[in-house]
Design a protein around this motif. Sequence first.
Motif, PDB file in Angstrom:
ATOM      1  N   ASP A  22       7.481   3.922   6.112  1.00  0.00           N
ATOM      2  CA  ASP A  22       8.003   5.197   6.614  1.00  0.00           C
ATOM      3  C   ASP A  22       7.982   6.275   5.538  1.00  0.00           C
ATOM      4  N   ILE A  23       8.403   5.945   4.320  1.00  0.00           N
ATOM      5  CA  ILE A  23       8.451   6.976   3.280  1.00  0.00           C
ATOM      6  C   ILE A  23       7.042   7.404   2.876  1.00  0.00           C
ATOM      7  N   VAL A  24       6.100   6.484   2.860  1.00  0.00           N
ATOM      8  CA  VAL A  24       4.709   6.852   2.569  1.00  0.00           C
ATOM      9  C   VAL A  24       4.193   7.824   3.620  1.00  0.00           C
ATOM     10  N   ASN A  25       4.467   7.519   4.890  1.00  0.00           N
ATOM     11  CA  ASN A  25       4.006   8.389   5.984  1.00  0.00           C
ATOM     12  C   ASN A  25       4.680   9.758   5.910  1.00  0.00           C
ATOM     13  N   VAL A  51       3.304  15.924   0.184  1.00  0.00           N
ATOM     14  CA  VAL A  51       3.779  15.600  -1.159  1.00  0.00           C
ATOM     15  C   VAL A  51       2.728  14.786  -1.910  1.00  0.00           C
ATOM     16  N   ARG A  52       1.978  14.019  -1.155  1.00  0.00           N
ATOM     17  CA  ARG A  52       0.911  13.210  -1.750  1.00  0.00           C
ATOM     18  C   ARG A  52      -0.184  13.015  -0.723  1.00  0.00           C
ATOM     19  N   SER A  53      -1.384  12.807  -1.189  1.00  0.00           N
ATOM     20  CA  SER A  53      -2.535  12.731  -0.287  1.00  0.00           C
ATOM     21  C   SER A  53      -2.978  11.304  -0.018  1.00  0.00           C
ATOM     22  N   ASN A  54      -2.589  10.355  -0.933  1.00  0.00           N
ATOM     23  CA  ASN A  54      -3.105   8.987  -0.766  1.00  0.00           C
ATOM     24  C   ASN A  54      -2.086   8.109  -0.049  1.00  0.00           C
ATOM     25  N   GLU A  88       0.834  -1.201   0.000  1.00  0.00           N
ATOM     26  CA  GLU A  88       0.000   0.000   0.000  1.00  0.00           C
ATOM     27  C   GLU A  88       0.873   1.258   0.000  1.00  0.00           C
ATOM     28  N   GLY A  89       0.616   2.148  -0.927  1.00  0.00           N
ATOM     29  CA  GLY A  89       1.385   3.383  -1.047  1.00  0.00           C
ATOM     30  C   GLY A  89       2.466   3.335  -2.095  1.00  0.00           C
TER      31      GLY A  89
END
Length: 231
Positions: free
Chosen positions: A218-221, A228-231, A27-28
Motif C-alpha cells: 500500500d505505501i509503495v502504491n 514521491v517516487r517513480s519505481n 519489491e519497493g
Amino acid sequence: MLLKNLPAIAVVLTDRDILSISKESLEGADLIELRVDMFETCDDNLNTIENIFALAKKKFNLPILCTIRSSQEGGKKDIDNRLQIYERLIPYCEFFDIEIFSKEAPSLRQISQQHNIKLIASYHRFDLTPSVDELEVVFKDAKKLNADIVKIATMVNKKRDLETLLLFTLKHRNDKIIIIGMGEKGIPSRIINPVFYSLITYASLNINSAPGQISLQDIVNIFRILGVRSN
C-alpha cells in the motif's frame, strides 16, 4: 545516506519472515528493519541471530537496520545483552536503532562510529503526542548523542497531534529526522511527513511492529500515486 530513494521505505521483518518470504515480496522496499526483540526462533542465541542477519543480507541484498527495541518503548521482550548482539551484527548492518534515553545509547554511538554504521536515536510515546516544545527537548538530547538520524514516534489521539508532528517535521526539514504518528489516527503522518522531509516511513509485511503501520504494497502504491517516487 546509503539509500537509493528518499523518502525511504523500511519493511519491518522478523526471523520467521527471513526464513519464509521471497525476494519478490519486498519489491519497493529500500531497507529491511530486523526487529530482534520480535524474533521467535532464536531464544537470544547469538549464533542463530547472526545466521538470520547473514541470510537476510544474502537473500535480499538490501541495507539492514538492526533494532533491538527496549520493552519500555514498545519492545516485545526484554533482552539484557543488547550491546553484545549489536556488536555481533556489525558485518551485516548499515543502520542501528537505539532509544535516545537508554543507558546503552552512548556506547552504541561509539561502536557505530567506529564501524561506519549510521545510528538512529529513537523516542516513542504510546500514550500521546507531546507539544512541539517538548519534542524539541527530545531532539536536543538526541543531538547530544551525535546521532546520525533522530526518530520520534508518538501516539496520535486527535487531528491536532498530526499538525504538531507535521509542524515539527517542517521545522527540522534540514535535519535528518524520522517523524511518525502512531495509531489509526496517525496513519496520515506515515504518508504526509515523508513528503515533507521525514527520511523513512515504516511498512509492515506480515506483522505490524507499531500501531497504524501501513502494508508495504500500500505505501509503495501511495508513494507512486503521489509522485514521491517513480519505481
